[in-house]
Design an enzyme around this catalytic site. Structure first.
Site, PDB file in Angstrom:
ATOM      1  N   ASN A   9       0.871  -1.184   0.000  1.00  0.00           N
ATOM      2  CA  ASN A   9       0.000   0.000   0.000  1.00  0.00           C
ATOM      3  C   ASN A   9       0.903   1.227   0.000  1.00  0.00           C
ATOM      4  O   ASN A   9       1.481   1.586   1.016  1.00  0.00           O
ATOM      5  CB  ASN A   9      -0.875  -0.045   1.272  1.00  0.00           C
ATOM      6  CG  ASN A   9      -1.701   1.224   1.442  1.00  0.00           C
ATOM      7  OD1 ASN A   9      -1.792   2.051   0.539  1.00  0.00           O
ATOM      8  ND2 ASN A   9      -2.296   1.381   2.616  1.00  0.00           N
ATOM      9  N   LYS A  11       0.204   4.290  -0.329  1.00  0.00           N
ATOM     10  CA  LYS A  11      -0.400   5.499   0.256  1.00  0.00           C
ATOM     11  C   LYS A  11      -0.102   6.713  -0.641  1.00  0.00           C
ATOM     12  O   LYS A  11       0.019   6.561  -1.847  1.00  0.00           O
ATOM     13  CB  LYS A  11       0.096   5.685   1.692  1.00  0.00           C
ATOM     14  CG  LYS A  11      -0.106   4.417   2.523  1.00  0.00           C
ATOM     15  CD  LYS A  11       0.072   4.626   3.991  1.00  0.00           C
ATOM     16  CE  LYS A  11      -0.182   3.301   4.714  1.00  0.00           C
ATOM     17  NZ  LYS A  11      -0.170   3.408   6.146  1.00  0.00           N
ATOM     18  N   HIS A  96      -9.569   1.322   4.615  1.00  0.00           N
ATOM     19  CA  HIS A  96      -8.311   1.535   5.327  1.00  0.00           C
ATOM     20  C   HIS A  96      -8.550   2.507   6.482  1.00  0.00           C
ATOM     21  O   HIS A  96      -9.337   3.451   6.349  1.00  0.00           O
ATOM     22  CB  HIS A  96      -7.237   2.075   4.373  1.00  0.00           C
ATOM     23  CG  HIS A  96      -5.878   2.059   5.005  1.00  0.00           C
ATOM     24  ND1 HIS A  96      -5.468   3.039   5.871  1.00  0.00           N
ATOM     25  CD2 HIS A  96      -4.866   1.152   4.945  1.00  0.00           C
ATOM     26  CE1 HIS A  96      -4.250   2.743   6.295  1.00  0.00           C
ATOM     27  NE2 HIS A  96      -3.864   1.600   5.737  1.00  0.00           N
ATOM     28  N   GLU A  98      -6.963   4.935   7.529  1.00  0.00           N
ATOM     29  CA  GLU A  98      -6.738   6.353   7.201  1.00  0.00           C
ATOM     30  C   GLU A  98      -7.945   6.930   6.462  1.00  0.00           C
ATOM     31  O   GLU A  98      -8.280   8.107   6.610  1.00  0.00           O
ATOM     32  CB  GLU A  98      -5.436   6.493   6.391  1.00  0.00           C
ATOM     33  CG  GLU A  98      -4.220   6.305   7.297  1.00  0.00           C
ATOM     34  CD  GLU A  98      -3.004   5.657   6.654  1.00  0.00           C
ATOM     35  OE1 GLU A  98      -2.910   5.631   5.425  1.00  0.00           O
ATOM     36  OE2 GLU A  98      -2.141   5.166   7.420  1.00  0.00           O
ATOM     37  N   GLU A 168      -5.608  -4.770  10.486  1.00  0.00           N
ATOM     38  CA  GLU A 168      -4.568  -3.764  10.722  1.00  0.00           C
ATOM     39  C   GLU A 168      -4.903  -2.998  11.994  1.00  0.00           C
ATOM     40  O   GLU A 168      -5.696  -2.045  11.956  1.00  0.00           O
ATOM     41  CB  GLU A 168      -4.505  -2.773   9.557  1.00  0.00           C
ATOM     42  CG  GLU A 168      -4.187  -3.403   8.221  1.00  0.00           C
ATOM     43  CD  GLU A 168      -3.608  -2.389   7.253  1.00  0.00           C
ATOM     44  OE1 GLU A 168      -2.508  -2.633   6.759  1.00  0.00           O
ATOM     45  OE2 GLU A 168      -4.239  -1.345   7.004  1.00  0.00           O
ATOM     46  N   GLY A 174       2.259   2.321  10.787  1.00  0.00           N
ATOM     47  CA  GLY A 174       3.258   3.388  10.637  1.00  0.00           C
ATOM     48  C   GLY A 174       3.908   3.798  11.943  1.00  0.00           C
ATOM     49  O   GLY A 174       4.591   4.814  12.012  1.00  0.00           O
ATOM     50  N   SER A 214       3.249  -2.080  10.425  1.00  0.00           N
ATOM     51  CA  SER A 214       4.689  -2.124  10.685  1.00  0.00           C
ATOM     52  C   SER A 214       5.345  -3.471  10.392  1.00  0.00           C
ATOM     53  O   SER A 214       6.283  -3.883  11.070  1.00  0.00           O
ATOM     54  CB  SER A 214       4.982  -1.684  12.120  1.00  0.00           C
ATOM     55  OG  SER A 214       4.534  -0.350  12.320  1.00  0.00           O
TER      56      SER A 214
HETATM   57  P1  PGA Z   1       2.728   0.305   7.681  1.00  0.00           P
HETATM   58  O1  PGA Z   1       1.276   0.521   7.000  1.00  0.00           O
HETATM   59  O2  PGA Z   1       3.270  -0.998   7.145  1.00  0.00           O
HETATM   60  O3  PGA Z   1       3.536   1.488   7.278  1.00  0.00           O
HETATM   61  O4  PGA Z   1       2.495   0.226   9.155  1.00  0.00           O
HETATM   62  C1  PGA Z   1       0.399  -0.531   6.787  1.00  0.00           C
HETATM   63  C2  PGA Z   1      -0.889  -0.030   6.169  1.00  0.00           C
HETATM   64  O5  PGA Z   1      -1.357   1.053   6.570  1.00  0.00           O
HETATM   65  O6  PGA Z   1      -1.472  -0.662   5.273  1.00  0.00           O
END
Ligand code: PGA
Length: 251
Positions: A9, A11, A96, A98, A168, A174, A214
């Site tokens: 992903n 982003k 997601h 976000e 997640e 993140g 992460s």
């Molecule tokens: P990350 O993000 O691996 O940077 O923690 C995962 C995601 O949001 O899909």
């Protein structure tokens, strides 16, 4: 046998030239030795066409990061399922955290998008996960159960088998903090149990459930080795060709 999946992903990162470099890097690493998983990359909308072009000769699939809940019409700034299908995009990340947090998307709206994606031959990756507060208050199981029942439980048995889930935990995205393999497996097992109760054991055992939050080359092997974890949805580590490729060989 469930499909193992590593999905990147991206982003709101990269641009035309840096994404080209990344895709070249991944293609080179992967070409040397075919990994035993389905690889997916999900670039931002303006980079989709470029990714499709670059990956034409590979088995890597291109997904979008979201789409509109509407079919077409006066929705400035939105992108429809049909537009994605017409480009050759194979699927779409939906729900997601976000998108839930910054765009007020709720389970009902996301559920609508899941149906629309399926009707347009796009594979949805449905993201779910609890916040830190919900986990600290012991609400993680009920949060997950609500998210899956609201958006998925009205689907038919045929339709649900086309959905990929991604657990997640919001507190792990993140942040560098991963759920321990045991914490992740506990939730994945719970999700599969709920799917089995609603659909059937047979159907539930065919659905890929990814872990995200992460994941990196040093923790992926242990996470992916859990019986109910079928791969990962990767943010940060999907932006480096070497790290992302390493994840694809972590099963
Ligand atoms: P990350 O993000 O691996 O940077 O923690 C995962 C995601 O949001 O899909």
């Amino acid at each position: 046998m469930r499909t193992k999946i590593v999905a990147g992903n991206w982003k709101m990162n990269l641009n035309a030239s840096t994404s080209e470099e990344l895709l070249e890097g991944i293609s080179i690493q992967i070409a040397q030795n075919k990994p035993n998983c389905q690889i997916i990359v999900a670039p931002a909308f303006p980079l989709l066409q470029l990714a499709l072009e670059k990956l034409k000769q590979t088995d890597i699939q291109v997904y979008a990061q979201d789409m509109s809940e509407h079919i077409s019409g006066a929705y400035t700034g939105e992108v429809s399922a049909q537009m994605l299908t017409s480009l050759g995009v194979k699927g779409v990340i939906l729900g997601h955290s976000e998108q839930r947090q910054y765009h007020g998307q709720d389970d009902e709206k996301i559920g609508k998008k899941i149906k629309l994606a399926l009707e347009n031959n796009l594979t949805p990756i449905y993201c779910i996960g609890e916040t830190l507060e919900q986990r600290e208050n012991g609400k993680h199981f009920t949060t997950i159960e609500t998210q899956i029942s609201n958006a998925l439980f009205s689907l038919s048995k045929e339709a649900i088998q086309k959905v990929i889930l991604a657990y997640e935990p919001v507190w792990a995205i993140g942040t560098g903090k991963t759920a321990s393999p045991q914490q992740a497996e506990e939730i994945h097992g719970f999700i599969r149990e709920k799917l089995a109760q609603t659909f059937s054991l047979e159907v539930a055992s065919e659905i890929s459930i990814l872990y995200g939050g992460s994941v990196n080359p040093s923790n992926a092997k242990e996470i992916f080795a859990q019986p109910n974890i079928d791969g990962g949805l990767i943010g940060g580590a999907s932006l480096k060709a070497e790290d992302f490729s390493t994840l694809c060989y972590s099963f």
